[in-house]
Design an enzyme around this catalytic site. Structure first.
Site, PDB file in Angstrom:
ATOM      1  N   SER B 156      -4.874   4.355  -3.379  1.00  0.00           N
ATOM      2  CA  SER B 156      -5.204   4.527  -4.703  1.00  0.00           C
ATOM      3  C   SER B 156      -5.632   5.721  -5.300  1.00  0.00           C
ATOM      4  CB  SER B 156      -6.434   3.306  -4.839  1.00  0.00           C
ATOM      5  OG  SER B 156      -6.601   3.012  -6.299  1.00  0.00           O
ATOM      6  N   ASP B 254       1.107  -5.094  -8.911  1.00  0.00           N
ATOM      7  CA  ASP B 254      -0.120  -3.928  -9.259  1.00  0.00           C
ATOM      8  C   ASP B 254       0.316  -3.110 -10.279  1.00  0.00           C
ATOM      9  OD1 ASP B 254      -1.739  -1.708  -9.042  1.00  0.00           O
ATOM     10  OD2 ASP B 254      -1.353  -1.050  -7.019  1.00  0.00           O
ATOM     11  N   HIS B 284      -2.849  -4.703  -5.701  1.00  0.00           N
ATOM     12  CA  HIS B 284      -3.286  -3.471  -5.567  1.00  0.00           C
ATOM     13  C   HIS B 284      -4.484  -3.626  -4.528  1.00  0.00           C
ATOM     14  CE1 HIS B 284      -4.518   0.586  -6.495  1.00  0.00           C
ATOM     15  NE2 HIS B 284      -5.713   0.199  -6.684  1.00  0.00           N
TER      16      HIS B 284
END
Lengths: 182, 314
Positions: B156, B254, B284
């Protein structure tokens, strides 16, 4: 003799390249039958400033790259109909073995040397990784093309990464794509 | 395409909780810590794990070093940057991930406690991470690692930092990087950046939403001009040539899925050996939930195999 980081001496044959009609079939053959892999598949491989027999051209290539030992194996498909050495070779000799590539740090001098020996540059350009490449017409004498690849640290790093993958390959995931499913 | 049952069950268990952007930073940090403690995989045993401090551009930066074995000779190194939107997450929330990679890839892992927003704005985080890279390269021999076998990795926001540090190392002629692992990275800093997946999943409520991205960006960026920096928006780098080979992992559900694929494609077109793997049926953050979502464990196994392959001593 200078040893390049991917394990071939400078000036030795560092690549064997094949023109293939069906990339998936070719990849299956090389990975399953010959046990060479993993192949990294480059769709639309960057090749800038391409010149074919003195005229600018824009080739769209799919290239699969792996290593057998310290020799790079390249499987080539031209995706468009632009004039190129690849298209010329397919028309003249069909699919199959296309060229050996030789590494050089004295690119311009080597090009001149080959030209002096009656092997003119028929195709040239700069690969995305920053390598100048010249294809010399040695088909009449050798039955195939000879390529000169200019070596710089990035080129060595690029081929080094491919060779590390091949030497460290666990046999799983023979083809590395950019649309692979987990 | 559907969410897999484990991801569905995980999302259902979290229903009713307030979205990230409605919480205070402190509460959001605590919530993320709780989530990773509950859903993260087991904390595997490593041979050794030590806290160190490195000299960062604005003071000491804590790092945690994990050894898969001691006295084994020179080990490859993974420099790991945790996710959490640049504001949340820390060394502890990603401890299990680092342990997994240390054990399964057999690499020395250095997890970096970079300065977070909103206390510290961009470029504090990438500069701390870059300092950690320089430190790792310089200290490699003392740590029992190999300076010529350093990989960067992160999830991320951490994936963004890994991509950014790879660019910084190239631009500054810094330490050589052998490999980069980008796990569902954010690759453009502008919350208004439009991609198919940001459009499709921005409001879907799957862990990360558009509103969360706006909230996190407001804390991270000092101003809109920061969006143009390739160290905030690696997709805006004028060239990706000369970067290390890459593994890009994305999740199908995501908002950040499309940009991961775009970056992988740009790397490939720039002549960089790259592999992109999509875990189509999950969301995600799934690697942080590997205790309850098997795709997370699968992805960590994939990363381990690739690190072994790319950083092996051959």
């Amino acid at each position: 003799m200078e040893m390049l980081s991917f394990g071939q001496p400078l000036g030795a044959i560092m690549q064997v390249a094949y023109l293939v009609e069906d990339i998936d079939q070719a990849l299956a053959h090389w990975t399953k039958v010959l046990g060479v892999g993993p192949f990294f598949l480059f769709e639309h491989f960057a090749f800038h400033d391409a010149m074919y027999r003195g005229v600018p051209t824009e080739v769209d290539m799919t290239i699969g790259l792996s290593f057998s030992g310290s020799v790079n194996v390249a499987l080539l498909v031209q995706n468009n109909g632009a004039p190129s050495i690849y298209r010329e070779s397919v028309l003249a000799r069909g699919y199959g073995f296309h060229h050996w590539a030789i590494s050089t740090r004295t690119y311009d001098a080597d090009v001149r040397r080959y030209e002096g020996m009656g092997a003119p540059v028929v195709f040239s350009g700069v690969a995305g990784v920053g390598a100048r490449a010249a294809y010399l017409d040695t088909a009449a004498t050798l039955g195939a093309i000879t390529e000169l690849i200019e070596i710089n640290p990035r080129v060595e790093g690029f081929f080094g990464a491919l060779r590390r993958a091949a030497w460290g390959w666990d046999g799983v995931d023979p083809v590395r794509r950019f649309d692979g499913q987990g | 395409m559907q969410l897999d049952p484990q991801t569905k069950a995980f999302l259902a268990a979290g229903e009713g909780a307030p979205p990230l952007h409605e919480m205070s930073v402190a509460d959001a940090r605590a919530a993320l810590g709780q989530m990773s403690a509950m859903a993260g995989g087991p904390k595997l045993d490593v041979a050794a794990c030590e806290a160190r401090e490195i000299i960062g551009p604005a003071g000491p930066v804590p790092v945690r070093v994990y050894w898969p074995e001691k006295g084994a000779g020179a080990l490859p190194i993974l420099l790991f940057f945790h996710g959490g939107g640049f504001a949340l997450g820390d060394i502890s929330t990603h401890d299990n991930i680092c342990r997994f990679l240390c054990v399964h890839a057999g690499v020395l892992v250095i997890s970096v406690d970079y300065r977070r927003s909103p206390e510290h704005k961009f470029p504090a985080a990438p500069e701390d991470c870059y300092a950690a890279l320089v430190w790792a390269a310089g200290e490699a021999a003392n740590l029992g690692g190999r300076a010529d076998r350093i990989a960067l990795g992160g999830d991320s926001a951490g994936g963004n930092l890994a991509a950014a540090v790879a660019l910084m190392a190239r631009d500054r002629s810094g330490p050589a990087i052998a490999y980069q692992v980008l796990i569902y990275p954010v690759l453009d800093g502008d919350p208004a950046f439009e991609t198919p997946s940001r459009r499709e999943y921005g409001d879907a409520g799957y862990i990360l939403t558009h509103k969360d991205i706006v909230w996190l960006t407001d804390m991270y960026a000092a101003g809109k001009e920061d969006y143009n920096s390739p160290y905030m928006s690696p997709l805006r780098a004028s060239s990706l040539e000369g970067l290390p080979p890459a593994l890009v992992i994305t999740a199908g559900f995501d908002p950040l899925c499309s940009e991961g694929k775009m970056y992988a494609e740009r790397l490939a077109v720039s002549g960089i050996p790259v592999e992109h793997r999509t875990y189509a049926n999950t969301v995600h953050g799934f690697v942080s939930f590997s205790g309850v979502i098997d795709h997370g464990k699968d992805a960590l196994s994939l990363v381990s195999r690739r690190l072994k392959e790319q950083l092996g001593v051959v």
